[in-house]
Write a protein that holds these residues in place. Structure first.
Motif, mmCIF file in Angstrom:
data_model
loop_
_atom_site.group_PDB
_atom_site.id
_atom_site.type_symbol
_atom_site.label_atom_id
_atom_site.label_comp_id
_atom_site.label_asym_id
_atom_site.label_seq_id
_atom_site.Cartn_x
_atom_site.Cartn_y
_atom_site.Cartn_z
ATOM 1 N N HIS A 4 30.905 42.239 30.075
ATOM 2 C CA HIS A 4 32.179 42.044 29.414
ATOM 3 C C HIS A 4 33.273 42.931 29.977
ATOM 4 N N ARG A 5 32.917 43.906 30.832
ATOM 5 C CA ARG A 5 33.930 44.735 31.443
ATOM 6 C C ARG A 5 34.215 44.335 32.892
ATOM 7 N N SER A 6 33.438 43.401 33.391
ATOM 8 C CA SER A 6 33.611 42.954 34.766
ATOM 9 C C SER A 6 34.433 41.697 34.804
ATOM 10 N N ASP A 7 35.214 41.531 35.897
ATOM 11 C CA ASP A 7 35.997 40.307 36.013
ATOM 12 C C ASP A 7 35.107 39.103 36.258
ATOM 13 N N LYS A 8 33.826 39.350 36.593
ATOM 14 C CA LYS A 8 32.898 38.252 36.757
ATOM 15 C C LYS A 8 32.483 37.698 35.404
ATOM 16 N N GLY A 9 32.768 38.427 34.351
ATOM 17 C CA GLY A 9 32.447 37.957 33.014
ATOM 18 C C GLY A 9 33.401 36.853 32.593
ATOM 19 N N PRO A 10 32.950 35.945 31.740
ATOM 20 C CA PRO A 10 33.782 34.813 31.326
ATOM 21 C C PRO A 10 34.953 35.229 30.439
ATOM 22 N N VAL A 11 36.050 34.487 30.547
ATOM 23 C CA VAL A 11 37.186 34.743 29.662
ATOM 24 C C VAL A 11 36.965 34.069 28.308
ATOM 25 N N LEU A 12 36.058 33.108 28.284
ATOM 26 C CA LEU A 12 35.634 32.512 27.015
ATOM 27 C C LEU A 12 34.236 33.049 26.715
ATOM 28 N N PRO A 13 34.136 34.064 25.849
ATOM 29 C CA PRO A 13 32.836 34.678 25.565
ATOM 30 C C PRO A 13 31.805 33.634 25.141
ATOM 31 N N PRO A 14 30.604 33.670 25.704
ATOM 32 C CA PRO A 14 29.565 32.690 25.355
ATOM 33 C C PRO A 14 29.297 32.597 23.862
ATOM 34 N N SER A 15 29.410 33.720 23.168
ATOM 35 C CA SER A 15 29.118 33.716 21.726
ATOM 36 C C SER A 15 30.124 32.896 20.926
ATOM 37 N N LEU A 16 31.294 32.624 21.529
ATOM 38 C CA LEU A 16 32.350 31.908 20.812
ATOM 39 C C LEU A 16 32.448 30.446 21.216
ATOM 40 N N ARG A 17 31.735 30.052 22.251
ATOM 41 C CA ARG A 17 31.936 28.711 22.812
ATOM 42 C C ARG A 17 31.685 27.595 21.811
#
Length: 226
Positions: A4-17
């Motif tokens: 969650h701190r890397s730019d490789k992390g999604p901007v749409l968090p998986p937990s919210l999809r």
């Protein structure tokens, strides 16, 4: 470095999809229903009259000044400054993917309202003033949604906390700008609701698209290095 701190992390968090996907679908449905109900209308509807009867002087000083100030941030000059400020913050945090979402999310939300207005054909104060859905409300809601998504991902919030934050941000921003538009008699209350629904429908889909495109670019880059 955590995801969650890397730019490789999604901007749409998986937990919210899943939740945001459902909310986006319901918002889109609501937007379409309102558009059909008020298609071709040139006056306030029953729901609008329950809330307020728009007039040329809906609010007086000092609240009129507050409404005008809020309205400014939805105008081209104000919205450009807001987007530029948030994009700059994303780049300083080394989150280019997030910067793309800021531009794409707000831009597509406003573009959608612009395209829908002539299709619905609802007017206020004359045939030339198309009103449904409210672009100002869509912009404010979309920007709040994007920022809330970024905060959720940055802090690693779970589904309940993340969804609550995203919806609260959308509600506060949409209500504030919506109040200003109705108070200035620029829109009917249902126009505001339509703009709010537009942002709720567009931003999650845009975030998922940005994630997919960024992941493909990253995968292509890794393949070239092998």
């Amino acid at each position: 470095m955590t995801a969650h701190r890397s730019d490789k992390g999604p901007v749409l968090p998986p937990s919210l999809r899943a939740w945001l996907g459902l909310i986006a679908a319901l918002a889109a449905l609501m937007g379409v229903v309102l558009g059909v109900l008020y298609s071709g209308h040139g006056e306030s509807g029953t729901v609008d009259r329950w809330i307020v009867r728009p007039t040329a002087d809906s609010v007086r000083p000092p609240w009129r000044s507050v409404a005008l100030a809020l309205d400014f941030w939805g105008e081209p000059a104000g919205s450009t400054m807001l987007v530029a400020a948030v994009v700059t913050g994303c780049l300083l945090l080394r989150r280019p993917r997030a910067a793309v979402l800021v531009v794409a999310g707000t831009g597509l939300a406003v573009a959608t309202t612009t395209l829908v207005k002539p299709l619905v054909g609802r007017t206020i104060h004359g045939a030339d003033n198309l009103s449904y859905p409210s672009g100002h409300t869509a912009f404010a809601t979309a920007l709040a949604l994007v920022v809330a998504l970024l905060v959720t991902g940055r802090l690693g919030l779970g589904r309940t906390a993340g969804t609550s934050l995203v919806l609260a941000a959308a509600l506060v921003a949409g209500a504030a700008m919506g109040w200003a538009e109705v108070a200035l008699s620029a829109h009917y209350p249902t126009d505001v609701l339509g703009g709010w629904c537009t942002a709720l429908a567009v931003v999650p889909a845009t975030a998922q698209l940005v994630d997919r495109m960024a992941d493909r670019v990253a995968d292509a880059g890794r393949s070239e290095r092998r």
